[in-house]
Enzyme design. Sequence first.
Site, PDB file in Angstrom:
ATOM      1  N   ASP A 284     -10.197   2.241   0.255  1.00 34.84           N
ATOM      2  CA  ASP A 284      -9.765   0.842   0.181  1.00 34.84           C
ATOM      3  C   ASP A 284     -10.527  -0.051   1.154  1.00 34.84           C
ATOM      4  O   ASP A 284     -10.746   0.331   2.307  1.00 34.84           O
ATOM      5  CB  ASP A 284      -8.257   0.778   0.521  1.00 34.84           C
ATOM      6  CG  ASP A 284      -7.705  -0.616   0.370  1.00 34.84           C
ATOM      7  OD1 ASP A 284      -7.689  -1.104  -0.767  1.00 34.84           O
ATOM      8  OD2 ASP A 284      -7.328  -1.218   1.382  1.00 34.84           O
ATOM      9  N   GLU A 326     -13.811   0.578  -3.111  1.00 35.45           N
ATOM     10  CA  GLU A 326     -13.063  -0.622  -3.479  1.00 35.45           C
ATOM     11  C   GLU A 326     -13.655  -1.752  -2.662  1.00 35.45           C
ATOM     12  O   GLU A 326     -13.283  -1.979  -1.512  1.00 35.45           O
ATOM     13  CB  GLU A 326     -11.574  -0.463  -3.188  1.00 35.45           C
ATOM     14  CG  GLU A 326     -10.716  -1.494  -3.854  1.00 35.45           C
ATOM     15  CD  GLU A 326     -10.422  -2.689  -2.961  1.00 35.45           C
ATOM     16  OE1 GLU A 326     -10.617  -2.574  -1.755  1.00 35.45           O
ATOM     17  OE2 GLU A 326      -9.991  -3.722  -3.472  1.00 35.45           O
TER      18      GLU A 326
HETATM   19  C1  OTU Z   1      -7.306  -4.122  -1.195  1.00 37.12           C
HETATM   20  O1  OTU Z   1      -7.547  -5.402  -1.758  1.00 37.12           O
HETATM   21  C2  OTU Z   1      -6.099  -3.569  -1.942  1.00 37.12           C
HETATM   22  O2  OTU Z   1      -6.477  -3.344  -3.298  1.00 37.12           O
HETATM   23  C3  OTU Z   1      -5.011  -4.608  -1.840  1.00 37.12           C
HETATM   24  O3  OTU Z   1      -3.900  -4.252  -2.647  1.00 37.12           O
HETATM   25  C4  OTU Z   1      -4.625  -4.729  -0.376  1.00 37.12           C
HETATM   26  O4  OTU Z   1      -3.720  -5.817  -0.225  1.00 37.12           O
HETATM   27  C5  OTU Z   1      -5.847  -5.000   0.510  1.00 37.12           C
HETATM   28  O5  OTU Z   1      -7.010  -4.268   0.183  1.00 37.12           O
HETATM   29  C6  OTU Z   1      -5.502  -4.592   1.933  1.00 37.12           C
HETATM   30  O6  OTU Z   1      -5.347  -3.199   1.960  1.00 37.12           O
HETATM   31  O7  OTU Z   1      -9.637  -5.149   0.095  1.00 37.12           O
HETATM   32  O8  OTU Z   1     -12.050  -5.256  -1.121  1.00 37.12           O
HETATM   33  O9  OTU Z   1      -7.713 -10.252  -2.693  1.00 37.12           O
HETATM   34  O10 OTU Z   1      -7.797  -7.914  -3.871  1.00 37.12           O
HETATM   35  O11 OTU Z   1      -7.854  -7.729  -0.280  1.00 37.12           O
HETATM   36  C7  OTU Z   1     -11.155  -6.328  -1.190  1.00 37.12           C
HETATM   37  C8  OTU Z   1      -6.744  -9.355  -2.252  1.00 37.12           C
HETATM   38  C9  OTU Z   1      -9.782  -5.801  -0.887  1.00 37.12           C
HETATM   39  C10 OTU Z   1      -7.247  -7.970  -2.572  1.00 37.12           C
HETATM   40  C11 OTU Z   1      -8.360  -7.594  -1.601  1.00 37.12           C
HETATM   41  C12 OTU Z   1      -8.721  -6.122  -1.811  1.00 37.12           C
END
Ligand code: OTU
Length: 650
Positions: A284, A326
């Site tokens: 993530d 991600e």
């Molecule tokens: C990711 O999100 C997760 O998929 C989100 O669910 C979390 O809120 C976030 O990290 C924190 O853990 O990190 O690469 O625009 O799409 O924050 C980008 C909001 C991320 C999320 C963005 C994304």
Amino acid sequence: MYEQVAHSLLNDILNRIKPEICQQDLRHFYTRLGANFYAIHSLFEKLYGERDDFEQQMLSLVETMAKRYIQRSDELRQRDLQREKDHNWFLSQKWVGMALYCKGFADDLPGLRGRLNYFQELGVNLIHVMPIMPCPEGSSDGGYAVSDFQKIDPRIGTLQNLNDLAGEMRQREILLVLDVVVNHTSNRHYWAEQARSGNPVYQDYYYTFTTRSVPDMFEQSMPEIFPENAPGNFTWDEEMGRWVMTVFNDYQWDLNYSNPAVFIEMLNIILFWANQGADILRLDAVAFLWKKIGSTCQNEREAHLILQVLKDCCQVTAPGVLFIAEAIVAPGEVSKYFGEDAVIAKECEIAYNATLMALLWDAVATKNTRLLNQGIRSLPIKLERATWLNYVRCHDDIGLGFDDRDILHADYHPLEHRKFLIDYFTGRFAESHARGLPFGQNHKTGDARISGSLASLVGLEYALELGDERAIDDAIKLILLLHSLIMSFGGIPLLYYGDALGTLNDDSYRDDPEKKGDTRWVHRPAIDWQKAARRNTPGSIEYKIFSALKRMIAVRKEIAVFADFNNRELLDVQNPHLFVFGRYPLHHQQGHVLVVANFNRKPQHLAFDDLGTWKPRHGRPVDLYKGESPDIFNRSLVIPGFSFYWLEVS
Ligand code: OTU
């Protein structure tokens, strides 16, 4: 590669490694360690080589890898060996995934295991179970604020439940994807509690400051990810008496990867979940791993180095396990997460294709493919032995991460076009049927992202409210059109749970004090299994969507050129409502398939002469999805409104 310094250090480490490790059968481990050690050493040295304790850190790194290898089951080790032989296994067109919240789909892990038939009925053979580790009540960020990385939230199940699920999934040849939230921890994690109590060792696991001078310096260049709920990137912790970096929510403390202890802790956690049976680990927010004053603290070179070392280490201990990056970042940056300059992916084998996702939604709003074509043309060629995760919706918001140059090239004005898209999907635009909600509205920049379920964004919710059969039919066609493209583009298609059933927005989050401030919860439903049962009732909306996707998945799996070997040619056709690309054979594949998608509600035609070398030579091409010839008039294809073809052309 043999290199004296690295090799002599390896020999020294192996001489010092703990006896209880040496007594084990480490044949494969040593072979892989020897093969990767030069890369691991040189990358780790780039990151931490100036430290006096560098060699001790290297020893700790190797011991971590060895311990996790010793714990890895024979079954998983066998799987590793098979995948080392068939190292392109994941590029096959046979894979089709679904992302889900366990709690929303089946209450808990035993419940999920009890519903594995559903996936096989649809043809899904990859399941991304979103984070299942413990998070503090009310400060979980949907599972992404982890308070213990080696446990499972007891409300969802136990490690034994997970092992049972993983075992049954292996028997059914369904891949298991788990999240590792590598960028930050909950502020209730043991490490954060230790830091809060003044332990300097753990304060150095985070970015903490006694004054605002360094935070203020960072803030000059760092964007705000959650401007509404967590403006800024730093939070004051009264008990600790220090500011702490919190790029996301104020209860998510960013980890300090300039400290090798953090790297080794996270490697240990990654290998722990690999040993629980995860085939693929979704890392993530990897874009945020390295912080640098004066930068956006995203996509820094050191972030890529960290991922390269994580990958090299994982290949020694668990080579059959893949990484998903991600990284929802600018189009030119995303493909770097496969690996910056290697011939084959040396960071993450898979990456979210956030660019395609956003461009598809642009075509839905504008009913034309100018920006979609331009954006795909500008997408960098992806490395070999790497593949996209192609998706239409996920648990997060839709970010309009296009490149401004592409927007200008498509004859739009960037600011105005983004505002149009936000107005369109939040229903503020007159002719829009979309029922999306704004997310992350930044009143300083005017930026916003969009929440909403697929069905509600394409107009199904609107159409049902009006009882408008034509609009219902259009919405269903759009759902299928979008899925036809993530299934044929090249990469692993990732469905989002509920979308195969036409699940609408779920507004119940507004009554939950812990969720009402985050509109993403509108598209994180609890599956209504009575509604799901209607997938077997001919004529129902659920039946129309589910059975069409089931067919699409089955046909995709039989089209060899849909495997992802960079074998795609975008065709520049005159009609601005069409998205057309060819998939051609490489690596002993057979056949040529022309994908034609119409984003306009009205039928469009496409002259064979517009297709260049893809022009059907003789006879009538067959649409592989329907198994019949498409509508053709006078050497022109006719594509009905919001429809697509997968044409087999000789
Ligand atoms: C990711 O999100 C997760 O998929 C989100 O669910 C979390 O809120 C976030 O990290 C924190 O853990 O990190 O690469 O625009 O799409 O924050 C980008 C909001 C991320 C999320 C963005 C994304």
